[in-house]
Design a protein around this motif. Structure first.
Motif, PDB file in Angstrom:
ATOM      1  N   GLY A 149       0.879  -1.245   0.025  1.00 37.96           N
ATOM      2  CA  GLY A 149       0.073   0.011   0.093  1.00 37.96           C
ATOM      3  C   GLY A 149       0.812   1.348   0.145  1.00 37.96           C
ATOM      4  O   GLY A 149       2.106   1.265  -0.255  1.00 37.96           O
ATOM      5  N   THR A 150       0.222   2.378   0.198  1.00 35.58           N
ATOM      6  CA  THR A 150       0.800   3.559   0.187  1.00 35.58           C
ATOM      7  C   THR A 150       0.924   4.257   1.688  1.00 35.58           C
ATOM      8  O   THR A 150      -0.265   4.342   2.459  1.00 35.58           O
ATOM      9  CB  THR A 150      -0.046   4.618  -0.601  1.00 35.58           C
ATOM     10  N   GLN A 151       2.125   4.542   2.231  1.00 30.89           N
ATOM     11  CA  GLN A 151       2.416   4.834   3.617  1.00 30.89           C
ATOM     12  C   GLN A 151       3.014   6.214   3.530  1.00 30.89           C
ATOM     13  O   GLN A 151       3.775   6.611   2.653  1.00 30.89           O
ATOM     14  CB  GLN A 151       3.231   3.916   4.310  1.00 30.89           C
ATOM     15  N   LEU A 152       2.695   7.025   4.585  1.00 23.03           N
ATOM     16  CA  LEU A 152       3.403   8.293   4.727  1.00 23.03           C
ATOM     17  C   LEU A 152       4.644   8.095   5.016  1.00 23.03           C
ATOM     18  O   LEU A 152       5.149   7.254   6.037  1.00 23.03           O
ATOM     19  CB  LEU A 152       2.644   9.156   5.794  1.00 23.03           C
ATOM     20  N   SER A 153       5.513   8.999   4.580  1.00 18.20           N
ATOM     21  CA  SER A 153       6.951   8.812   4.867  1.00 18.20           C
ATOM     22  C   SER A 153       7.079   9.638   6.168  1.00 18.20           C
ATOM     23  O   SER A 153       6.130  10.419   6.830  1.00 18.20           O
ATOM     24  CB  SER A 153       7.873   9.666   3.908  1.00 18.20           C
ATOM     25  N   PRO A 154       8.146   9.676   6.848  1.00 19.38           N
ATOM     26  CA  PRO A 154       8.267  10.368   8.170  1.00 19.38           C
ATOM     27  C   PRO A 154       8.068  12.130   7.968  1.00 19.38           C
ATOM     28  O   PRO A 154       7.800  12.528   8.664  1.00 19.38           O
ATOM     29  CB  PRO A 154       9.714  10.042   8.451  1.00 19.38           C
ATOM     30  N   GLN A 155       8.728  12.303   6.884  1.00 15.72           N
ATOM     31  CA  GLN A 155       8.410  13.981   6.531  1.00 15.72           C
ATOM     32  C   GLN A 155       6.759  14.187   6.190  1.00 15.72           C
ATOM     33  O   GLN A 155       6.309  15.391   6.655  1.00 15.72           O
ATOM     34  CB  GLN A 155       9.180  14.468   5.321  1.00 15.72           C
ATOM     35  N   GLY A 156       6.292  13.180   5.760  1.00 12.40           N
ATOM     36  CA  GLY A 156       5.035  13.193   5.332  1.00 12.40           C
ATOM     37  C   GLY A 156       3.874  13.119   6.603  1.00 12.40           C
ATOM     38  O   GLY A 156       3.049  14.210   6.662  1.00 12.40           O
ATOM     39  N   ARG A 157       4.399  12.532   7.578  1.00 11.54           N
ATOM     40  CA  ARG A 157       3.437  12.371   8.790  1.00 11.54           C
ATOM     41  C   ARG A 157       3.626  13.814   9.337  1.00 11.54           C
ATOM     42  O   ARG A 157       2.857  14.290  10.070  1.00 11.54           O
ATOM     43  CB  ARG A 157       4.221  11.311   9.754  1.00 11.54           C
ATOM     44  N   MET A 158       4.959  14.522   9.479  1.00 13.24           N
ATOM     45  CA  MET A 158       5.269  15.808  10.210  1.00 13.24           C
ATOM     46  C   MET A 158       4.527  16.747   9.332  1.00 13.24           C
ATOM     47  O   MET A 158       4.047  17.960  10.120  1.00 13.24           O
ATOM     48  CB  MET A 158       6.677  16.155  10.059  1.00 13.24           C
ATOM     49  N   LEU A 159       4.210  16.658   8.021  1.00 13.96           N
ATOM     50  CA  LEU A 159       3.516  17.701   7.222  1.00 13.96           C
ATOM     51  C   LEU A 159       2.106  17.357   7.215  1.00 13.96           C
ATOM     52  O   LEU A 159       1.384  18.275   6.848  1.00 13.96           O
ATOM     53  CB  LEU A 159       3.809  17.662   5.869  1.00 13.96           C
ATOM     54  N   LEU A 160       1.514  16.338   7.597  1.00 11.00           N
ATOM     55  CA  LEU A 160      -0.019  16.184   7.396  1.00 11.00           C
ATOM     56  C   LEU A 160      -0.995  17.003   8.222  1.00 11.00           C
ATOM     57  O   LEU A 160      -1.779  17.656   7.701  1.00 11.00           O
ATOM     58  CB  LEU A 160      -0.290  14.516   7.885  1.00 11.00           C
ATOM     59  N   GLU A 161      -0.745  17.290   9.468  1.00  9.90           N
ATOM     60  CA  GLU A 161      -1.463  18.127  10.455  1.00  9.90           C
ATOM     61  C   GLU A 161      -1.363  19.490  10.083  1.00  9.90           C
ATOM     62  O   GLU A 161      -2.446  20.219   9.784  1.00  9.90           O
ATOM     63  CB  GLU A 161      -0.825  18.012  11.938  1.00  9.90           C
ATOM     64  N   PRO A 162      -0.312  20.196   9.599  1.00 13.07           N
ATOM     65  CA  PRO A 162      -0.099  21.550   9.087  1.00 13.07           C
ATOM     66  C   PRO A 162      -0.955  21.423   7.614  1.00 13.07           C
ATOM     67  O   PRO A 162      -1.378  22.726   7.449  1.00 13.07           O
ATOM     68  CB  PRO A 162       1.213  21.696   8.787  1.00 13.07           C
ATOM     69  N   ALA A 163      -0.997  20.580   6.827  1.00 14.51           N
ATOM     70  CA  ALA A 163      -1.571  20.534   5.581  1.00 14.51           C
ATOM     71  C   ALA A 163      -2.912  20.608   5.906  1.00 14.51           C
ATOM     72  O   ALA A 163      -3.850  21.375   5.156  1.00 14.51           O
ATOM     73  CB  ALA A 163      -1.213  19.342   5.089  1.00 14.51           C
ATOM     74  N   GLN A 164      -3.502  20.037   6.754  1.00 14.26           N
ATOM     75  CA  GLN A 164      -5.001  19.885   7.339  1.00 14.26           C
ATOM     76  C   GLN A 164      -5.378  21.251   7.887  1.00 14.26           C
ATOM     77  O   GLN A 164      -6.378  21.542   7.526  1.00 14.26           O
ATOM     78  CB  GLN A 164      -5.244  18.683   8.205  1.00 14.26           C
ATOM     79  N   GLU A 165      -4.402  22.117   8.594  1.00 13.92           N
ATOM     80  CA  GLU A 165      -4.623  23.230   8.987  1.00 13.92           C
ATOM     81  C   GLU A 165      -4.990  24.187   7.687  1.00 13.92           C
ATOM     82  O   GLU A 165      -5.827  25.264   7.935  1.00 13.92           O
ATOM     83  CB  GLU A 165      -3.641  23.445   9.924  1.00 13.92           C
ATOM     84  N   VAL A 166      -4.005  23.971   6.769  1.00 14.78           N
ATOM     85  CA  VAL A 166      -4.010  24.936   5.546  1.00 14.78           C
ATOM     86  C   VAL A 166      -5.323  24.998   5.011  1.00 14.78           C
ATOM     87  O   VAL A 166      -6.015  25.810   4.695  1.00 14.78           O
ATOM     88  CB  VAL A 166      -2.912  24.652   4.794  1.00 14.78           C
ATOM     89  N   LEU A 167      -5.848  23.658   4.620  1.00 11.87           N
ATOM     90  CA  LEU A 167      -7.145  23.324   4.194  1.00 11.87           C
ATOM     91  C   LEU A 167      -8.427  23.812   4.945  1.00 11.87           C
ATOM     92  O   LEU A 167      -9.168  24.619   4.361  1.00 11.87           O
ATOM     93  CB  LEU A 167      -7.300  21.814   3.822  1.00 11.87           C
ATOM     94  N   GLN A 168      -8.260  23.773   6.435  1.00 14.85           N
ATOM     95  CA  GLN A 168      -9.438  24.295   7.141  1.00 14.85           C
ATOM     96  C   GLN A 168      -9.372  25.909   7.063  1.00 14.85           C
ATOM     97  O   GLN A 168     -10.571  26.459   7.052  1.00 14.85           O
ATOM     98  CB  GLN A 168      -9.250  23.772   8.720  1.00 14.85           C
ATOM     99  N   ALA A 169      -8.255  26.362   7.186  1.00 10.03           N
ATOM    100  CA  ALA A 169      -8.143  27.801   7.175  1.00 10.03           C
ATOM    101  C   ALA A 169      -8.721  28.424   5.565  1.00 10.03           C
ATOM    102  O   ALA A 169      -9.238  29.270   5.536  1.00 10.03           O
ATOM    103  CB  ALA A 169      -6.718  28.391   7.149  1.00 10.03           C
ATOM    104  N   SER A 170      -8.567  27.676   4.412  1.00 11.74           N
ATOM    105  CA  SER A 170      -8.890  28.055   3.097  1.00 11.74           C
ATOM    106  C   SER A 170     -10.591  27.947   3.431  1.00 11.74           C
ATOM    107  O   SER A 170     -11.089  28.746   2.665  1.00 11.74           O
ATOM    108  CB  SER A 170      -8.214  26.948   2.175  1.00 11.74           C
ATOM    109  N   LEU A 171     -11.114  26.905   4.007  1.00  5.89           N
ATOM    110  CA  LEU A 171     -12.457  26.807   4.102  1.00  5.89           C
ATOM    111  C   LEU A 171     -13.165  27.825   4.871  1.00  5.89           C
ATOM    112  O   LEU A 171     -14.054  28.366   4.312  1.00  5.89           O
ATOM    113  CB  LEU A 171     -13.009  25.287   4.872  1.00  5.89           C
ATOM    114  N   ARG A 172     -12.680  28.256   5.904  1.00  6.16           N
ATOM    115  CA  ARG A 172     -12.775  29.423   6.752  1.00  6.16           C
ATOM    116  C   ARG A 172     -12.817  30.644   5.883  1.00  6.16           C
ATOM    117  O   ARG A 172     -13.726  31.585   5.885  1.00  6.16           O
ATOM    118  CB  ARG A 172     -12.105  29.553   7.996  1.00  6.16           C
ATOM    119  N   PHE A 173     -11.911  30.995   5.228  1.00  3.36           N
ATOM    120  CA  PHE A 173     -11.584  32.187   4.273  1.00  3.36           C
ATOM    121  C   PHE A 173     -12.621  32.249   3.260  1.00  3.36           C
ATOM    122  O   PHE A 173     -13.290  33.197   3.005  1.00  3.36           O
ATOM    123  CB  PHE A 173     -10.303  32.079   3.661  1.00  3.36           C
TER     124      PHE A 173
END
Length: 313
Positions: A61-85
């Motif tokens: 399957g497809t797994q997050l890399s260590p860097q991907g795991r670190m970036l996932l939460e900030p990426a979700q915050e960016v999308l949520q901020a975009s929705l709020r905007f």
């Protein structure tokens, strides 16, 4: 990052979050409604932009890399901020749900707005005004400079940059001490105030020049050494017998006058008034709503203050 690249990157972040959620490029592509090659190329473009590998792909399957795991939460915050905007922008597209900067003269605002703003709030629950007072000339300059969205003013220039909707006409009342020789009369002949000492506001107020013009026509004297800083101080000086004055009708309407201290009357066959308009820039995004708002102002003023002013329009 160039501004033209920001929207594609936002889409790529959305793709990244969805692949992480599905743990499958194929499932993520189906969920996003794009082809799998498109999704793969966009994730690769994002990885190149960021300089990191986001996923590890294997037969299991497809797994997050260590860097991907670190970036996932900030990426979700960016999308949520975009929705709020986006949600906020949609809300503001309704001009009746916005906060506007409203400018009014100090000789008008305290005696008009308490009657108007509560009713406007009842009609438009999310409409708000940040109110500041200033002399009319400063109000117009501030409007053109973008410091105000709207102003209510007795004066405005004939300018192609400005749109004005007339609201109402306010009478100016003649006030004298209760022991003045003319006290007790409802109407006074204009000739009777020749040589009278007339008190007025400081010359930073448009009101000052209107009174000066009246006095010049009637032969009355303006007491320049005793100019008031507010309508309240002007009224108190009249009560103390320092002179006579003209006071706006809405101010008179708002005050509980003591008949033994001050007499209010008018000049016979010489109505003295000031006209008030709601004014905005002709380029204002809310200009269509502002014209509608002027109608609400007139309607409310007619209901609340018909005994004190004459509504226009």
């Amino acid at each position: 990052m160039a501004s033209k690249d920001r929207l594609p990157v936002l889409n790529q972040i959305n793709y990244f979050v969805e692949v992480a959620r599905q743990q499958s490029y194929r499932s993520a592509a189906q969920q996003l409604g794009v082809s799998q090659p498109t999704l793969t190329s966009q994730i690769a473009a994002l990885e190149k932009t960021l300089g990191v590998t986001l996923f590890e792909r294997s037969r299991s399957g497809t797994q997050l890399s260590p860097q991907g795991r670190m970036l996932l939460e900030p990426a979700q915050e960016v999308l949520q901020a975009s929705l709020r905007f986006s949600d906020l922008a949609r809300t503001m597209a309704d001009d009746s749900q916005t906060t506007y900067r409203l400018g009014v003269p100090s000789t008008l605002g305290p005696y008009l707005l308490p009657y108007v703003l509560p009713e406007l709030h009842a009609r438009f629950a999310k409409l708000k005004f940040y109110v500041r007072d200033a002399p009319p000339l400063q109000l117009e300059q501030g409007l053109l400079a973008g410091e105000f969205d709207l102003v209510i003013s007795p004066m405005y220039s004939e300018s192609s940059q400005i749109i004005a909707a007339e609201l109402f006409v306010e009478p100016l009342k003649f006030v004298i001490p209760s022991d003045h020789r003319l006290a007790g009369q409802q109407f006074i002949e204009p000739a009777d105030i020749k040589d009278e000492s007339v008190l007025t506001l400081e010359n930073s107020h448009h009101f000052h020049y209107q009174i000066l013009d009246i006095c010049n026509k009637l032969g009355a004297k303006v007491l320049r050494d005793y100019e008031g800083t507010s309508l309240d101080t002007l009224r108190q000086m009249v009560v103390m017998g320092m002179g006579v004055a003209f006071l706006p009708g809405l101010y008179i309407h708002s005050e509980l006058h003591r008949p033994e201290a001050l007499h209010v009357c008018e000049l016979s066959n010489m109505p003295i008034v000031r006209r008030h308009s709601l004014v905005w820039r002709n380029t204002a995004p809310g200009r269509v709503f502002f014209r509608e708002l002027a109608g609400h102002f007139r309607e409310i003023i007619g209901q609340q203050l018909a005994s004190a002013v004459k509504v226009l329009g």
